[in-house]
Design a protein around this motif. Structure first.
Motif, PDB file in Angstrom:
ATOM      1  N   GLN A 107       0.832  -1.203   0.000  1.00 18.63           N
ATOM      2  CA  GLN A 107       0.000   0.000   0.000  1.00 18.63           C
ATOM      3  C   GLN A 107       0.867   1.253   0.000  1.00 18.63           C
ATOM      4  OE1 GLN A 107      -2.725   0.004   3.303  1.00 18.63           O
ATOM      5  NE2 GLN A 107      -3.654  -1.953   2.736  1.00 18.63           N
ATOM      6  N   ALA A 108       1.891   1.258   0.834  1.00 18.86           N
ATOM      7  CA  ALA A 108       2.740   2.440   0.978  1.00 18.86           C
ATOM      8  C   ALA A 108       3.411   2.812  -0.338  1.00 18.86           C
ATOM      9  CB  ALA A 108       3.793   2.200   2.059  1.00 18.86           C
ATOM     10  N   ILE A 109       4.013   1.843  -1.008  1.00 18.23           N
ATOM     11  CA  ILE A 109       4.720   2.131  -2.258  1.00 18.23           C
ATOM     12  C   ILE A 109       3.750   2.628  -3.324  1.00 18.23           C
ATOM     13  CG2 ILE A 109       6.106   1.150  -4.122  1.00 18.23           C
ATOM     14  CD1 ILE A 109       7.550   1.499  -1.384  1.00 18.23           C
ATOM     15  N   TYR A 110       2.593   2.013  -3.419  1.00 18.37           N
ATOM     16  CA  TYR A 110       1.604   2.413  -4.422  1.00 18.37           C
ATOM     17  C   TYR A 110       1.072   3.817  -4.145  1.00 18.37           C
ATOM     18  CZ  TYR A 110      -2.342   1.989  -7.657  1.00 18.37           C
ATOM     19  OH  TYR A 110      -3.233   2.184  -8.691  1.00 18.37           O
ATOM     20  N   MET A 111       0.723   4.080  -2.896  1.00 22.28           N
ATOM     21  CA  MET A 111       0.155   5.382  -2.535  1.00 22.28           C
ATOM     22  C   MET A 111       1.173   6.509  -2.675  1.00 22.28           C
ATOM     23  SD  MET A 111      -2.087   4.447   0.847  1.00 22.28           S
ATOM     24  CE  MET A 111      -3.392   3.218   0.823  1.00 22.28           C
ATOM     25  N   ILE A 112       2.406   6.249  -2.261  1.00 28.23           N
ATOM     26  CA  ILE A 112       3.442   7.284  -2.352  1.00 28.23           C
ATOM     27  C   ILE A 112       3.731   7.617  -3.810  1.00 28.23           C
ATOM     28  CG2 ILE A 112       5.871   7.809  -1.897  1.00 28.23           C
ATOM     29  CD1 ILE A 112       5.605   6.113   0.671  1.00 28.23           C
ATOM     30  N   TRP A 113       3.727   6.603  -4.657  1.00 30.27           N
ATOM     31  CA  TRP A 113       3.927   6.845  -6.093  1.00 30.27           C
ATOM     32  C   TRP A 113       2.827   7.772  -6.613  1.00 30.27           C
ATOM     33  CZ3 TRP A 113       7.525   4.453  -9.614  1.00 30.27           C
ATOM     34  CH2 TRP A 113       7.306   4.785 -10.964  1.00 30.27           C
ATOM     35  N   ALA A 114       1.583   7.499  -6.222  1.00 30.33           N
ATOM     36  CA  ALA A 114       0.454   8.322  -6.661  1.00 30.33           C
ATOM     37  C   ALA A 114       0.612   9.762  -6.177  1.00 30.33           C
ATOM     38  CB  ALA A 114      -0.854   7.728  -6.143  1.00 30.33           C
ATOM     39  N   LEU A 115       0.995   9.921  -4.918  1.00 26.98           N
ATOM     40  CA  LEU A 115       1.185  11.258  -4.355  1.00 26.98           C
ATOM     41  C   LEU A 115       2.274  12.020  -5.101  1.00 26.98           C
ATOM     42  CD1 LEU A 115       0.702  13.355  -2.018  1.00 26.98           C
ATOM     43  CD2 LEU A 115       2.597  12.213  -0.838  1.00 26.98           C
ATOM     44  N   GLU A 116       3.424  11.392  -5.270  1.00 27.83           N
ATOM     45  CA  GLU A 116       4.540  12.054  -5.958  1.00 27.83           C
ATOM     46  C   GLU A 116       4.176  12.445  -7.381  1.00 27.83           C
ATOM     47  OE1 GLU A 116       8.979  11.529  -5.292  1.00 27.83           O
ATOM     48  OE2 GLU A 116       8.203   9.485  -5.177  1.00 27.83           O
ATOM     49  N   SER A 117       3.546  11.535  -8.092  1.00 24.87           N
ATOM     50  CA  SER A 117       3.184  11.797  -9.488  1.00 24.87           C
ATOM     51  C   SER A 117       2.280  13.013  -9.603  1.00 24.87           C
ATOM     52  CB  SER A 117       2.484  10.572 -10.089  1.00 24.87           C
ATOM     53  OG  SER A 117       3.335   9.453 -10.094  1.00 24.87           O
ATOM     54  N   GLU A 118       1.307  13.100  -8.718  1.00 31.23           N
ATOM     55  CA  GLU A 118       0.344  14.197  -8.778  1.00 31.23           C
ATOM     56  C   GLU A 118       0.949  15.521  -8.311  1.00 31.23           C
ATOM     57  OE1 GLU A 118      -2.242  13.905 -10.350  1.00 31.23           O
ATOM     58  OE2 GLU A 118      -3.261  12.008 -10.022  1.00 31.23           O
ATOM     59  N   VAL A 119       1.628  15.509  -7.166  1.00 30.41           N
ATOM     60  CA  VAL A 119       2.170  16.752  -6.618  1.00 30.41           C
ATOM     61  C   VAL A 119       3.257  17.321  -7.526  1.00 30.41           C
ATOM     62  CG1 VAL A 119       3.374  17.828  -4.681  1.00 30.41           C
ATOM     63  CG2 VAL A 119       1.584  16.138  -4.244  1.00 30.41           C
ATOM     64  N   ASN A 120       4.100  16.464  -8.071  1.00 27.53           N
ATOM     65  CA  ASN A 120       5.156  16.944  -8.963  1.00 27.53           C
ATOM     66  C   ASN A 120       4.606  17.437 -10.293  1.00 27.53           C
ATOM     67  OD1 ASN A 120       7.467  16.605  -7.336  1.00 27.53           O
ATOM     68  ND2 ASN A 120       7.514  14.418  -7.761  1.00 27.53           N
ATOM     69  N   ASN A 121       3.391  17.036 -10.621  1.00 22.50           N
ATOM     70  CA  ASN A 121       2.780  17.465 -11.879  1.00 22.50           C
ATOM     71  C   ASN A 121       1.875  18.677 -11.707  1.00 22.50           C
ATOM     72  OD1 ASN A 121       0.171  17.014 -13.891  1.00 22.50           O
ATOM     73  ND2 ASN A 121       2.141  16.663 -14.879  1.00 22.50           N
ATOM     74  N   GLY A 122       1.066  18.665 -10.647  1.00 27.08           N
ATOM     75  CA  GLY A 122       0.103  19.756 -10.482  1.00 27.08           C
ATOM     76  C   GLY A 122      -0.159  20.158  -9.053  1.00 27.08           C
ATOM     77  N   GLY A 123       0.741  19.760  -8.148  1.00 27.70           N
ATOM     78  CA  GLY A 123       0.601  20.173  -6.762  1.00 27.70           C
ATOM     79  C   GLY A 123      -0.397  19.342  -5.969  1.00 27.70           C
ATOM     80  N   LEU A 167      -1.849   8.429   3.632  1.00 28.10           N
ATOM     81  CA  LEU A 167      -0.490   8.747   3.190  1.00 28.10           C
ATOM     82  C   LEU A 167       0.482   9.165   4.288  1.00 28.10           C
ATOM     83  CD1 LEU A 167      -1.175   9.944  -0.354  1.00 28.10           C
ATOM     84  CD2 LEU A 167       0.860   8.683   0.321  1.00 28.10           C
ATOM     85  N   PRO A 168       0.077   9.940   5.291  1.00 33.55           N
ATOM     86  CA  PRO A 168       1.042  10.248   6.356  1.00 33.55           C
ATOM     87  C   PRO A 168       1.619   8.983   6.991  1.00 33.55           C
ATOM     88  CG  PRO A 168      -0.804  11.745   6.493  1.00 33.55           C
ATOM     89  CD  PRO A 168      -1.178  10.707   5.462  1.00 33.55           C
ATOM     90  N   GLU A 169       0.769   8.000   7.225  1.00 34.41           N
ATOM     91  CA  GLU A 169       1.229   6.736   7.810  1.00 34.41           C
ATOM     92  C   GLU A 169       2.113   5.972   6.829  1.00 34.41           C
ATOM     93  OE1 GLU A 169      -0.603   2.440   9.343  1.00 34.41           O
ATOM     94  OE2 GLU A 169      -1.929   4.168   9.112  1.00 34.41           O
ATOM     95  N   ALA A 170       1.735   5.981   5.546  1.00 33.64           N
ATOM     96  CA  ALA A 170       2.516   5.275   4.527  1.00 33.64           C
ATOM     97  C   ALA A 170       3.912   5.876   4.402  1.00 33.64           C
ATOM     98  CB  ALA A 170       1.791   5.336   3.181  1.00 33.64           C
ATOM     99  N   LEU A 171       3.983   7.198   4.399  1.00 33.23           N
ATOM    100  CA  LEU A 171       5.269   7.887   4.297  1.00 33.23           C
ATOM    101  C   LEU A 171       6.138   7.616   5.524  1.00 33.23           C
ATOM    102  CD1 LEU A 171       3.829  11.180   2.834  1.00 33.23           C
ATOM    103  CD2 LEU A 171       5.618   9.818   1.722  1.00 33.23           C
ATOM    104  N   LYS A 172       5.512   7.614   6.678  1.00 32.55           N
ATOM    105  CA  LYS A 172       6.254   7.345   7.914  1.00 32.55           C
ATOM    106  C   LYS A 172       6.776   5.913   7.920  1.00 32.55           C
ATOM    107  CE  LYS A 172       4.831   9.298  11.624  1.00 32.55           C
ATOM    108  NZ  LYS A 172       4.042   9.693  12.835  1.00 32.55           N
TER     109      LYS A 172
END
Length: 208
Positions: free
Chosen positions: A92-108, A124-129
């Protein structure tokens, strides 16, 4: 990584002569083409093994794991949330973090919450931690709190149109978190943290 390195090399050599620039441009174009071809022809595994993880370079490991997880989704991603939540915390963590990075780096963060990836925001806070990205975790927690608190203001123009979504960036309280997100990369290597996490917990990603 190859594409990014090529672009950075091009920017770094902007002071060369025109002849050198033309030569660099051709070399860059070739490298870019090679990188794109390599990406298109990359192996996508339906099953991961310890050997595959061990033999995959750090530069490619995240892509390999994300591809492996993505192919578990249906073609239309209709049950994306249910599928992801059926996995263990590591996947879950790897999948969710990928989604977060892709979106934030593209459009915040605004784009992250707007798109389907936003359905994972509470986790996501838990996944990142979990992977050791404590600064990204703390930042995303604050962004989440702002998103919930200021939701009417953030979404007031989001009527399903491109124009409405574009307008939603105006005076958006989430904008300040974007710059913070990019700056955290200077002190927290999110990619390497995930790679190290995968290698340390590889049994969590191996199909038995």
């Amino acid at each position: 990584m190859g594409i990014i390195s090529t672009i950075l090399s091009l920017i770094g050599c902007s002071g060369n002569t025109k002849k050198d620039d033309e030569k660099l441009s051709k070399e860059t174009e070739e490298k870019l083409t090679q990188s794109i071809d390599a990406f298109k022809n990359r192996p996508i595994y339906k099953k991961l093994t310890e050997k595959i993880i061990d033999n995959t370079s750090d530069d490619n490991l995240l892509q390999v794991v994300f591809d492996y997880l993505s192919q578990k989704q249906s073609a239309d991603y209709e049950n994306e949330f249910e599928t992801v939540m059926s996995w263990n915390k590591s996947k879950q963590a790897i999948y969710m973090i990928w989604a977060l990075e892709s979106e934030v780096n593209n459009g915040g963060y605004n784009q992250f919450y707007f798109n389907s990836s936003g359905q994972f925001y509470k986790y996501l806070p838990e996944a990142l931690k979990l992977v050791g990205a404590n600064k990204f975790s703390e930042l995303t927690k604050r962004a989440n709190e702002t998103f919930e608190r200021e939701n009417p203001k953030i979404t007031q123009h989001q009527d399903g149109t491109i124009e409405g979504f574009s307008k939603s960036y105006e005076d958006n309280p989430l904008n300040k978190f974007d710059d913070e997100f990019y700056k955290v990369y200077d002190t927290e290597n999110l990619q390497q943290l995930q790679v190290d996490f995968i290698r340390k917990h590889k049994t969590e990603f191996i199909d038995n």
